[in-house]
Structures are given as structure tokens and as C-alpha cells.
Design a protein around this motif. Structure first.
Motif, mmCIF file in Angstrom:
data_model
loop_
_atom_site.group_PDB
_atom_site.id
_atom_site.type_symbol
_atom_site.label_atom_id
_atom_site.label_comp_id
_atom_site.label_asym_id
_atom_site.label_seq_id
_atom_site.Cartn_x
_atom_site.Cartn_y
_atom_site.Cartn_z
ATOM 1 N N ALA A 1 -6.852 8.395 1.039
ATOM 2 C CA ALA A 1 -6.412 7.892 -0.359
ATOM 3 C C ALA A 1 -5.253 6.362 -0.184
ATOM 4 C CB ALA A 1 -6.003 9.145 -0.710
ATOM 5 N N VAL A 2 -4.594 6.262 0.831
ATOM 6 C CA VAL A 2 -4.196 5.328 0.809
ATOM 7 C C VAL A 2 -3.825 4.251 0.631
ATOM 8 C CG1 VAL A 2 -1.743 4.461 2.645
ATOM 9 C CG2 VAL A 2 -2.461 6.504 3.052
ATOM 10 N N VAL A 3 -5.163 4.155 0.406
ATOM 11 C CA VAL A 3 -5.514 2.509 0.044
ATOM 12 C C VAL A 3 -5.460 2.816 -1.166
ATOM 13 C CG1 VAL A 3 -7.140 0.791 -0.289
ATOM 14 C CG2 VAL A 3 -7.104 2.168 2.126
ATOM 15 N N ALA A 4 -5.736 3.974 -2.505
ATOM 16 C CA ALA A 4 -5.476 3.852 -3.098
ATOM 17 C C ALA A 4 -4.168 3.516 -4.210
ATOM 18 C CB ALA A 4 -6.377 5.024 -4.195
ATOM 19 N N ILE A 5 -3.334 4.563 -3.598
ATOM 20 C CA ILE A 5 -1.432 4.631 -3.483
ATOM 21 C C ILE A 5 -0.921 3.351 -3.392
ATOM 22 C CG2 ILE A 5 0.466 4.950 -3.303
ATOM 23 C CD1 ILE A 5 -1.221 8.115 -1.694
ATOM 24 N N ILE A 6 -1.434 2.319 -2.272
ATOM 25 C CA ILE A 6 -0.824 1.210 -1.602
ATOM 26 C C ILE A 6 -1.512 -0.387 -2.779
ATOM 27 C CG2 ILE A 6 -1.427 -0.760 -0.361
ATOM 28 C CD1 ILE A 6 -1.735 1.305 1.965
ATOM 29 N N SER A 7 -2.698 0.170 -3.792
ATOM 30 C CA SER A 7 -3.335 -0.586 -4.988
ATOM 31 C C SER A 7 -2.476 -0.415 -5.826
ATOM 32 C CB SER A 7 -4.698 -0.278 -4.707
ATOM 33 O OG SER A 7 -4.762 -1.256 -6.175
ATOM 34 N N LEU A 8 -2.144 0.890 -6.193
ATOM 35 C CA LEU A 8 -1.544 1.170 -7.411
ATOM 36 C C LEU A 8 0.391 1.192 -7.310
ATOM 37 C CD1 LEU A 8 -2.353 4.888 -8.398
ATOM 38 C CD2 LEU A 8 -2.727 2.953 -9.748
ATOM 39 N N SER A 9 0.719 0.637 -6.042
ATOM 40 C CA SER A 9 1.857 0.622 -5.646
ATOM 41 C C SER A 9 2.634 -0.815 -5.869
ATOM 42 C CB SER A 9 2.708 0.709 -4.536
ATOM 43 O OG SER A 9 1.549 -0.692 -3.944
#
Length: 280
Positions: free
Chosen positions: A24-32
Motif C-alpha cells: 500500500a506504500v506505493v498507493a500512498i506515494i501515488s496519492l501524495s
């Protein structure tokens, strides 16, 4: 809403494992990368939380967390910057990560935050710079990016932990022969002498280490003495410190600072009686 959900998921130690493990870190990075400052802030907070999960550190590095945090450091939102800096500080736990942070281009922004941020941001930026100074491979680059001037500003904050971190950083940087003259020319000796007034043993060790290293810099010894270096060494060794190794560092430094050019000055400072007392 997704950013808020990830933030909530990152709030407990157990859930952080799942966030990292599930990718999910990848998704958070994308949202950031979203233009919304609220979304950026939530993502920065979530990333800050998950970086406390040390077992997943390398997985997060592989997911691209360091470049993401570097981007968040330049956000217009103060809280986002604060969370990102705190996360970067946690990522400094290994020399490999330290190199990645240095190479990512984060340091100029960290230095800027250390000088111009709000109080909490300055304190957090100091923690990052101090942590990186422990890695020999990072020190020269840190000096090139302006860490010395940042530490000078940070040392004036009314925060004991920040002052301790500044002292530790000065002690670490002083190990590099190529930056010793730069440190002296930028008034670091006077700052160390001022910070040496603390009675905390760790502070005394750092002060003694820094002054001992700087005393090896030929051509600057009289300057070190006049800026309070010799007086500080005598006070640390005779009054403030109880540690034998710290006292020994002071003796080495006093020996280095005693030469033809400085002899009149150090005699007036009372070096003879100081050495006599230390030899008992």
C-alpha cells in the motif's frame, strides 16, 4: 478519502505491517502527488507513521518512499513538510539510506527548513542533519550543501535536544580534515565553547572531541584559543566532565594548541596550573 483511509490504517503498529506488506506504500506515494494540500498532508502523515516499522524499511525503500518524501518536503503545507522531515529522519537509520537521501536532492531543502521553517520543522530538520553526519561518506556533501550555517542557526534555539544534536554533528564533521578550516572560519569554535557550558556528559564528550579534532588544523590554533577553545578545554577537563576519556581528549587538544604562536596566550589562560591539576 483514500488518503484518509491509509492514514487511519497506519496508526497502529500491527496495521503498519499490513500496509507495508500489502504494497500500500506505493498507493500512498501515488496519492501524495495530488495537488490537494489536505491529501498531501494525510499521505505525509501516513508515510511518517509507516516508517516506524523498521522491519519493512527496505521494502519501503524499494517502493520509492525516499523520492516521495523529498517531493513532500517542498510542499506549501507546513504540516506536510514536518511529517516528511520526520519520516526522512527515521529513514536515516542506515548508511545506505543516508546515501540515498543525500543523492535524492533532499538536503538543500532540509537545510532551508532548518533555517527558515517553524520551530518544530527546524527541530526535525536538525535531527535529520545530525543523523546523516554520523556517516563518514555523507559529511563532505553535507558541508557543500550548507550544514555548518544551518547548525549555527539551530544551536541558538531554546531546545536542549537540538543543541545536543548540533554538538554531535559538529563533533562528527570535525573528523573530516578537509572541512576543519571551514568550520573554524565560520565561527564554530565560539559556538562549541558556548554549548560546552552544559554539564551533560555527552555534551562534554562532543565538545572535547570537536575541539581536539579542530586543534589539529595548523595555522588556526591561535584563533581557536582566542575564540574560547582553550578556556573551554580547561573547564571541561577540570570542572564539567567526570569521564577519563573526555579529560584525555582535552589534554591532547591543549597539547596541540600549545605552540610558539600561542604560548603567551595559553600561559595567560592558566594552562600550567590546569595541566598540573590534571596530572595529580
Amino acid at each position: 478519502l483514500c488518503a484518509l483511509s491509509f492514514l487511519n490504517f497506519s496508526c497502529t503498529e500491527e496495521s503498519r505491517k499490513h500496509v507495508v506488506g500489502a504494497g500500500a506504500v506505493v498507493a500512498i506515494i501515488s496519492l501524495s502527488r495530488h495537488k490537494s494540500l489536505v491529501t498531501q498532508r494525510r499521505c505525509a502523515a501516513a508515510l511518517c507513521n509507516v516508517t516506524s516499522y523498521e522491519a519493512g524499511m527496505q521494502r519501503m525503500v524499494g517502493d520509492g518512499i525516499i523520492p516521495a518524501l523529498v517531493n513532500l518536503v517542498v510542499s506549501e503545507d507546513v504540516e506536510t513538510v514536518r511529517y516528511a522531515c520526520a519520516a526522512i529522519c527515521r529513514m536515516c537509520s542506515t548508511v545506505e539510506n543516508g546515501k540515498l537521501i543525500l543523492e535524492s536532492g533532499a538536503i538543500p531543502n532540509i537545510v532551508c527548513g532548518a533555517k527558515e521553517g517553524d520551530l518544530q520543522t527546524m527541530i526535525t530538520c536538525c535531527a535529520v542533519l545530525s543523523s546523516l553526519s554520523f556517516y563518514e561518506s555523507c559529511r563532505i556533501k553535507l558541508c557543500e550543501f550548507g550544514i555548518i550555517s544551518a547548525l549555527k542557526s539551530l544551536s541558538e534555539l531554546n531546545d536542549e535536544s537540538t543543541k545536543e544534536r548540533c554538538l554531535a554533528a559538529f563533533a562528527n564533521l570535525s573528523c573530516e580534515v578537509s572541512v576543519q578550516a571551514m568550520m573554524i572560519e565560520n565561527g564554530v569554535v565560539g559556538i562549541i565553547a558556548s554549548l560546552a557550558q552544559s554539564y551533560r556528559e555527552m555534551n562534554q564528550i562532543c565538545c572535547a572531541k570537536a575541539l581536539c579534532n579542530l586543534s589539529c588544523c595548523e595555522g588556526y590554533r591561535l584563533s581557536i584559543c582566542k575564540e574560547g577553545g582553550m578556556e573551554s578545554l580547561m573547564m571541561i577537563s577540570l570542572v564539567r566532565s567526570v569521564d577519563i576519556q573526555t579529560k584525555l581528549l582535552c589534554v591532547y587538544a591543549m597539547g596541540n594548541l600549545t605552540e610558539d604562536e600561542t604560548i603567551d596566550f595559553v600561559l595567560e589562560e592558566g594552562i600550567v596550573s590546569s595541566v598540573a591539576n590534571l596530572s595529580k
